[in-house]
Design an enzyme around this catalytic site. Structure first.
Site, PDB file in Angstrom:
ATOM      1  CB  CYS A   2      60.294  22.602  -2.650  1.00 15.16           C
ATOM      2  SG  CYS A   2      59.986  23.177  -4.302  1.00 15.16           S
ATOM      3  NE  ARG A  27      57.023  20.171   2.253  1.00 14.71           N
ATOM      4  CZ  ARG A  27      56.874  21.305   2.966  1.00 14.71           C
ATOM      5  NH1 ARG A  27      56.519  21.226   4.224  1.00 14.71           N
ATOM      6  NH2 ARG A  27      57.072  22.471   2.415  1.00 14.71           N
ATOM      7  CD1 TRP A  74      54.342  20.284  -6.578  1.00 23.07           C
ATOM      8  CD2 TRP A  74      54.449  22.517  -6.674  1.00 23.07           C
ATOM      9  NE1 TRP A  74      53.121  20.743  -6.981  1.00 23.07           N
ATOM     10  CE2 TRP A  74      53.151  22.096  -7.073  1.00 23.07           C
ATOM     11  CE3 TRP A  74      54.745  23.879  -6.656  1.00 23.07           C
ATOM     12  CZ2 TRP A  74      52.162  23.001  -7.437  1.00 23.07           C
ATOM     13  CZ3 TRP A  74      53.755  24.770  -7.018  1.00 23.07           C
ATOM     14  CH2 TRP A  74      52.483  24.334  -7.419  1.00 23.07           C
ATOM     15  CG  ASN A 100      61.686  24.443  -0.207  1.00 23.18           C
ATOM     16  OD1 ASN A 100      62.152  23.732  -1.102  1.00 23.18           O
ATOM     17  ND2 ASN A 100      61.252  23.969   0.950  1.00 23.18           N
ATOM     18  N   GLY A 101      60.896  28.159  -2.764  1.00 16.71           N
ATOM     19  CA  GLY A 101      60.469  29.538  -2.971  1.00 16.71           C
ATOM     20  C   GLY A 101      60.653  29.940  -4.427  1.00 16.71           C
ATOM     21  CD  GLU A 483      36.800  20.689   1.855  1.00 13.24           C
ATOM     22  OE1 GLU A 483      37.112  21.764   1.308  1.00 13.24           O
ATOM     23  OE2 GLU A 483      37.625  19.783   2.102  1.00 13.24           O
ATOM     24  CE  LYS A 487      39.593  17.294   0.625  1.00 12.38           C
ATOM     25  NZ  LYS A 487      39.567  18.688   0.901  1.00 12.38           N
ATOM     26  CD  GLU A 490      42.084  18.444  -2.601  1.00 17.13           C
ATOM     27  OE1 GLU A 490      43.187  18.990  -2.718  1.00 17.13           O
ATOM     28  OE2 GLU A 490      41.386  18.584  -1.585  1.00 17.13           O
ATOM     29  CG  HIS A 506      19.778  31.961 -10.569  1.00 15.88           C
ATOM     30  ND1 HIS A 506      18.748  32.787 -10.917  1.00 15.88           N
ATOM     31  CD2 HIS A 506      19.486  31.522  -9.319  1.00 15.88           C
ATOM     32  CE1 HIS A 506      17.888  32.888  -9.928  1.00 15.88           C
ATOM     33  NE2 HIS A 506      18.308  32.134  -8.938  1.00 15.88           N
ATOM     34  CE  LYS A 605      48.118  18.412   4.320  1.00 18.37           C
ATOM     35  NZ  LYS A 605      46.659  18.176   4.144  1.00 18.37           N
TER      36      LYS A 605
HETATM   37  C1  AGP Z   1      42.812  20.972   0.590  1.00 16.68           C
HETATM   38  O1  AGP Z   1      42.351  19.634   0.388  1.00 16.68           O
HETATM   39  C2  AGP Z   1      43.919  21.334  -0.333  1.00 16.68           C
HETATM   40  N1  AGP Z   1      45.018  20.454  -0.181  1.00 16.68           N
HETATM   41  C3  AGP Z   1      44.285  22.808  -0.309  1.00 16.68           C
HETATM   42  O2  AGP Z   1      43.184  23.496  -0.830  1.00 16.68           O
HETATM   43  C4  AGP Z   1      44.616  23.441   1.073  1.00 16.68           C
HETATM   44  O3  AGP Z   1      43.454  23.486   1.865  1.00 16.68           O
HETATM   45  C5  AGP Z   1      45.095  24.878   0.839  1.00 16.68           C
HETATM   46  O4  AGP Z   1      46.284  24.818   0.082  1.00 16.68           O
HETATM   47  C6  AGP Z   1      45.350  25.664   2.129  1.00 16.68           C
HETATM   48  O5  AGP Z   1      46.358  25.026   2.873  1.00 16.68           O
HETATM   49  P1  AGP Z   1      46.545  25.451   4.423  1.00 16.68           P
HETATM   50  O6  AGP Z   1      45.284  25.099   5.127  1.00 16.68           O
HETATM   51  O7  AGP Z   1      47.718  24.658   4.880  1.00 16.68           O
HETATM   52  O8  AGP Z   1      46.800  26.931   4.458  1.00 16.68           O
END
Ligand code: AGP
Length: 610
Positions: A2, A27, A74, A100-101, A483, A487, A490, A506, A605
């Protein structure tokens, strides 16, 4: 996640609020709304979907007034519908709230209010706040908000307007960021400094349990005892770089940020390589040499991509500084209550500095009396301000939800920290000088790596239809495999798993078939032969193999179906270079599949809720 922006001044509020919401779109959200106060009435417009939908509604029926609040939601409680979009009103429509929250005790509060005859118009936890504030109203909006939030459990960053208080916006913060913006047009409230970049000149960061009130010509902050706080203002220009949020000619923010990495790596290292002492140095660690020497263990805690950077950091610290490291998911660490040695420091790794789980893990470490450090990209963010010391990435605003430049900058900062700690222990000056030379060559190596983009496009076209991909690497390239898989998941919505290459025998090898490609990180290095064997095992089961390999490696080319070359760099820096083709591959697969690269479904974000 949000986003909030509020404005009160002399200009028409609606266009300013919409502009701020557009800056917050990155975001991640699923609905948006706006409320203004004018001629003794609260005017609300809200829509599910994108800000563009809301802008059309505002264009068709502009809400008048030079004071208002707005929100991108969100969804946490209740589906992403117009009725659940913020702002939310009390029954009489006298108060409007954006939030937000998560109000954790909203169910009990709702039951109490409904028992007293209150009828709810939405499924959200937030609406409870609107009704509580109306009940606490006795002529002072700031007092009403302070009273209402005193019965709330959970987290909030909120903004409130009322027809009873024209020109005034009240804000409150507990666990979700909120800032005051001070500019020539008037005063702002925002959840993120990028929402008011270019309009506000100074910002004030609210701390938890503080309440604030802004009007066109004044602002004030009160603490939880309702005593006025002499708040510190910060220059906004130090926080948000100019032009961070425009595309710069790229089709997507993510691609722009991938191509920015030679520059952002340079920025991360600028002024931090100390030739005279053959080490790195940092201005904000706030650790004196004795404290530094006494560190016997490091706990790195983070989420998502930042967690993967921590996993690379573990290899770097143990190799260069010989310090034991544990890397913990923040969401687990905060509740696990592990036995922690006295001379342990906690290092929070975060791009946004607002991730709720990482902030909570940091606070838990502080509660146990440990020194806390943060590696963070957003100046003035909650984690940056609450850690005892830390290192900023200086990567500029990262708009794409999928983190790219922040990851490589986090890893290079961890590499410099490992060098720094190592030189206080056993690393010689000559070894330090060699490591610094290798670090200085990194931006050029990454620029060279970006030339693999055409090879990546070819691989993306070949595999854009698949449903599963395995990512495999060893040693410090294992976290890069994780990682790369994240990527791809997501932004292309293809299922992908990262594994240590040997681990594939395994269990995961059962997944291998002609439709399941395996991507191997296999540049020349100490375990090259081992990874080659793992590639053979996949080929023997007719699994397609994609290899990220050293230039012109004929051994790899004789086994792999597709090869993406990366330049040779010192093995300890391979994780940074190897990440680039994986970022590009996820990007190209996402584009081919018609996904929303910069705002992928369901994602935000900055995850400022648990
Ligand atoms: C990464 O591509 C994602 N958007 C997500 O995993 C992100 O890294 C994670 O939410 C942590 O965010 P931060 O680094 O702002 O704490």
């Amino acid at each position: 996640m949000c986003g909030i922006i509020g404005f009160t001044g002399v200009a028409d509020a609606a266009p300013i609020l919409l502009d701020g919401l557009r800056r917050l779109e990155y975001r991640g959200y699923d609905s948006a709304g706006i409320a203004t106060v004018s001629d003794g009435a609260v005017q609300v417009r809200k829509r599910s979907g994108r800000v563009a939908e809301l802008a059309r509604a505002v264009h068709d029926d502009p809400p008048p007034g030079s004071c208002g609040i707005s929100h991108t939601r969100w969804a946490t409680h209740g589906p992403a519908t117009e009725r659940n979009a913020h702002p939310h009103l009390d029954a009489a429509g006298d108060f409007a709230v954006v939030h937000n929250g998560v109000i954790e005790n909203h169910f009990q509060l709702r039951q109490q209010l409904e028992a007293e005859g209150v009828e709810f118009a939405s499924d959200t936890d937030t609406e409870v706040l609107a009704h509580l504030i109306a009940r606490c109203w006795h002529g002072d909006l700031m007092e009403a908000v302070a009273q209402a939030t005193s019965v709330v459990k959970g987290t909030y960053g909120l903004a409130v307007v009322s027809r009873h208080a024209p020109g005034v916006i009240v804000g409150a913060r507990l666990g979700s960021p909120l800032i005051i913006g001070i500019g020539p047009e008037g005063h702002f409230l925002a959840s993120d400094s990028s929402a008011i970049a270019g309009r506000a000149e100074k910002v004030v960061y609210l701390d938890d349990r503080q309440v604030c009130q802004i009007a066109p010509d004044r602002w004030t902050v009160r603490d939880q005892d309702f005593l006025t706080v002499e708040a510190i203002t910060h220059d906004l220009r130090h926080v948000v770089g100019d032009g961070d949020c425009d595309l710069g000619g790229f089709p997507h923010h993510m691609l722009k940020e991938i191509y920015e990495q030679p520059e952002t790596l340079t920025n991360a290292m600028r002024g931090r390589l100390d030739d005279a002492n053959a080490t790195a140095h940092f201005g904000g660690l706030n650790l004196d040499p004795r404290q530094l020497r006494n560190v016997e263990r490091v706990i790195m805690t983070a989420c998502g991509t930042s967690y993967h950077a921590g996993l690379v950091g573990e290899y770097l610290f143990e190799e260069l500084a010989r310090i034991p490291v544990e890397v913990e998911y923040a969401s687990e660490f905060r509740y696990r209550n592990p036995p922690v040695d006295r001379n342990t420091i906690t290092l929070a790794i975060t791009q946004s500095g607002e991730t709720a789980d990482t902030l909570a893990a940091l606070r838990e470490s502080k509660r146990m009396g440990h020194t806390t450090l943060a590696i963070c990209n957003v100046v003035g963010s909650s984690i940056a301000r609450e850690a005892d010391g830390g290192v900023y990435l200086h990567a500029g605003t990262e708009v794409g939800v999928a983190s790219t430049k922040a990851f490589t900058s986090q890893v290079v900062v961890l590499a410099m920290l490992a060098l720094y700690f190592g030189r206080t222990r056993h690393l010689s000056a000559s070894r330090g000088e060699q490591l610094m030379r290798e670090l200085r060559g990194l931006p050029a190596a990454v620029r060279e790596t970006l030339r693999c983009h055409d090879a990546v496009k070819h691989v993306a076209r070949r595999y854009a239809h698949v449903r599963n991909v395995l990512y495999l690497g060893r040693q410090a390239l294992y976290p890069v495999a994780l990682e790369g898989a994240l990527k791809l998941k997501e932004i292309s919505y293809i299922h992908a798993e990262g594994y240590p290459a040997a681990e594939m025998k395994h269990g995961p090898i059962a997944l291998v078939d002609e439709e399941t490609p395996s991507l191997f990180l296999v540049p020349r290095g100490q375990v090259f032969d081992k990874v080659m064997s793992n590639m053979q095992e996949i080929k023997a089961r007719r699994g397609p193999v994609i290899a990220i390999a050293s230039p012109n490696d004929h051994d790899v080319a004789s086994v792999a179906d597709d090869v993406i070359p990366i330049p040779d760099v010192a093995e300890w820096l391979q994780p940074i270079v190897a990440a680039i083709p994986l970022q590009l591959l996820a990007y190209e697969m996402s584009v081919l599949r018609g996904c929303d690269v910069d705002k992928p479904r369901n994602l935000a974000k900055s995850v400022t809720v648990e």
